[in-house]
Write an enzyme that holds these catalytic residues in place. Sequence first.
Site, mmCIF file in Angstrom:
data_model
loop_
_atom_site.group_PDB
_atom_site.id
_atom_site.type_symbol
_atom_site.label_atom_id
_atom_site.label_comp_id
_atom_site.label_asym_id
_atom_site.label_seq_id
_atom_site.Cartn_x
_atom_site.Cartn_y
_atom_site.Cartn_z
ATOM 1 N N HIS A 69 0.842 -1.200 0.000
ATOM 2 C CA HIS A 69 0.000 0.000 0.000
ATOM 3 C C HIS A 69 0.876 1.248 0.000
ATOM 4 O O HIS A 69 1.897 1.309 0.686
ATOM 5 C CB HIS A 69 -0.957 0.017 1.197
ATOM 6 C CG HIS A 69 -0.287 0.069 2.537
ATOM 7 N ND1 HIS A 69 0.015 1.262 3.174
ATOM 8 C CD2 HIS A 69 0.137 -0.904 3.374
ATOM 9 C CE1 HIS A 69 0.591 1.005 4.341
ATOM 10 N NE2 HIS A 69 0.683 -0.305 4.486
ATOM 11 N N ASP A 71 -0.600 4.264 0.669
ATOM 12 C CA ASP A 71 -1.196 5.244 1.576
ATOM 13 C C ASP A 71 -0.481 5.232 2.919
ATOM 14 O O ASP A 71 0.044 4.208 3.364
ATOM 15 C CB ASP A 71 -2.698 5.016 1.748
ATOM 16 C CG ASP A 71 -3.046 3.666 2.335
ATOM 17 O OD1 ASP A 71 -2.461 2.668 1.883
ATOM 18 O OD2 ASP A 71 -3.914 3.599 3.237
ATOM 19 N N ASP A 103 6.473 2.153 6.530
ATOM 20 C CA ASP A 103 5.148 1.560 6.337
ATOM 21 C C ASP A 103 4.425 2.245 5.195
ATOM 22 O O ASP A 103 3.688 3.190 5.408
ATOM 23 C CB ASP A 103 4.355 1.679 7.641
ATOM 24 C CG ASP A 103 3.085 0.867 7.645
ATOM 25 O OD1 ASP A 103 2.884 0.089 6.701
ATOM 26 O OD2 ASP A 103 2.290 1.009 8.594
ATOM 27 N N GLU A 137 -5.154 1.056 2.853
ATOM 28 C CA GLU A 137 -4.841 0.047 3.861
ATOM 29 C C GLU A 137 -4.861 0.647 5.254
ATOM 30 O O GLU A 137 -5.289 0.008 6.207
ATOM 31 C CB GLU A 137 -3.471 -0.577 3.585
ATOM 32 C CG GLU A 137 -3.188 -1.856 4.361
ATOM 33 C CD GLU A 137 -2.613 -1.635 5.758
ATOM 34 O OE1 GLU A 137 -2.608 -2.592 6.547
ATOM 35 O OE2 GLU A 137 -2.157 -0.508 6.061
ATOM 36 N N GLU A 138 -4.405 1.880 5.373
ATOM 37 C CA GLU A 138 -4.337 2.534 6.678
ATOM 38 C C GLU A 138 -5.701 3.026 7.148
ATOM 39 O O GLU A 138 -5.872 3.350 8.321
ATOM 40 C CB GLU A 138 -3.364 3.717 6.627
ATOM 41 C CG GLU A 138 -1.920 3.358 6.286
ATOM 42 C CD GLU A 138 -1.224 2.602 7.403
ATOM 43 O OE1 GLU A 138 -1.877 2.284 8.409
ATOM 44 O OE2 GLU A 138 -0.024 2.320 7.258
ATOM 45 N N GLU A 166 4.516 -5.552 4.825
ATOM 46 C CA GLU A 166 4.359 -4.866 6.111
ATOM 47 C C GLU A 166 5.668 -4.897 6.907
ATOM 48 O O GLU A 166 6.437 -5.859 6.812
ATOM 49 C CB GLU A 166 3.258 -5.530 6.938
ATOM 50 C CG GLU A 166 1.850 -5.281 6.440
ATOM 51 C CD GLU A 166 1.439 -3.824 6.536
ATOM 52 O OE1 GLU A 166 1.935 -3.110 7.435
ATOM 53 O OE2 GLU A 166 0.630 -3.391 5.709
#
Length: 383
Positions: A69, A71, A103, A137-138, A166
Amino acid sequence: MYTHYLKNLVSFKSVTPNSAGAIEYIDDLLKQHSFKTEIKIFGDSKKEQVTNLYAIFGGNEPNICFVGHVDVVPAGNYEFWHNSNPFKFHEQDGKIYGRGTVDMKGAIACFLAASLNFIKNNTDFKGSISFLITSDEEGKSKHGTKEMLQYIYDQRYKIDFAVVGEPTCEKEIGDTIKIGRRGSVNFKLNIVGLAGHVAYPHKANNPLPCLIKILNELINIKLDEGTEFFQNSNLEVTNIDVDNDTSNTIPASAAAHFNIRFNSLHNVETLRQLIEQIIKQYCKEYKVDYKLEYSSSAESFIQNPNDNDKIKKFANVIERTLKIKSKFSTSGGTSDARFVKDYCSLVEFGLLSDMAHKINEYTKISDLQKLYNVYYNFLIEIL
């Protein structure tokens, strides 16, 4: 190569659920290297629109997919960042600072570099390399990986194994591989009594004694002893509210919120039944009514590495590359792996988790090199 990609990725202010150009950058880069790509935008409204990318090189099995991801969480007060701009690449003392470096733009950059170098150096490899990247995702994780997986499978793409980038490692790169995740369920309990004056308790029915009894039992209940790969399931009370600012009034109702993080010995329904059984017992004793609401973002899941050759190979690559034996873990919160596991086996493996979401988020350049080496060597091993 990976630092160049990371520099560009950090520059996109992709606060969830916005891509802000980051996915379009990856799409363009992969197209230049002969990947077949498709961007899909999902969402119920303009505010919820989420950008997703699927890109694939090759057409044979196995299809090794990197799931990630772009984001990021909000950066907070820019003044607290070293260079006053968390979305500008900043290198200092062997570290790269910026929101999302850990992240998980750093992992994306490493897998991009590993994949493109692998394709360049191994022109006759058998198999496929693909990327599934989202900008959601966040946040709600509603229109991202979950919807994109369904879409690509409807298009008859099949993923054989996924690497979710991750930040999993704890003290050094390679020390932890995630092979599952705990489930999560939120409960909201409302006990309904009868309001009244504190001087006349016989004319009222205070909901608090019942709620206190219920919560006391819940926080002391031992759900299980854990398993080989899971810690014991855990219940935490997160909020208690009676909506009563006066000291001479017995409240009409009292509410509590609590969360359970649970392992593979339970599911949402069995936990709901257990919780409701306890609630009913005390509500009957105190002659009050109740309303119980619950919602879950994920069931627990586990992939036993002893039964999965690809997970074994991934762990062996880490050991050969970094001279470290990885621990298999299921700790932490939820991730998009909870969606991927319905389609293929997977590992979650990325950078150190310590600086994720923090002010002055950074990763060491040496850690990026290690992560790149693992990703590259795994492609060599599996393809």
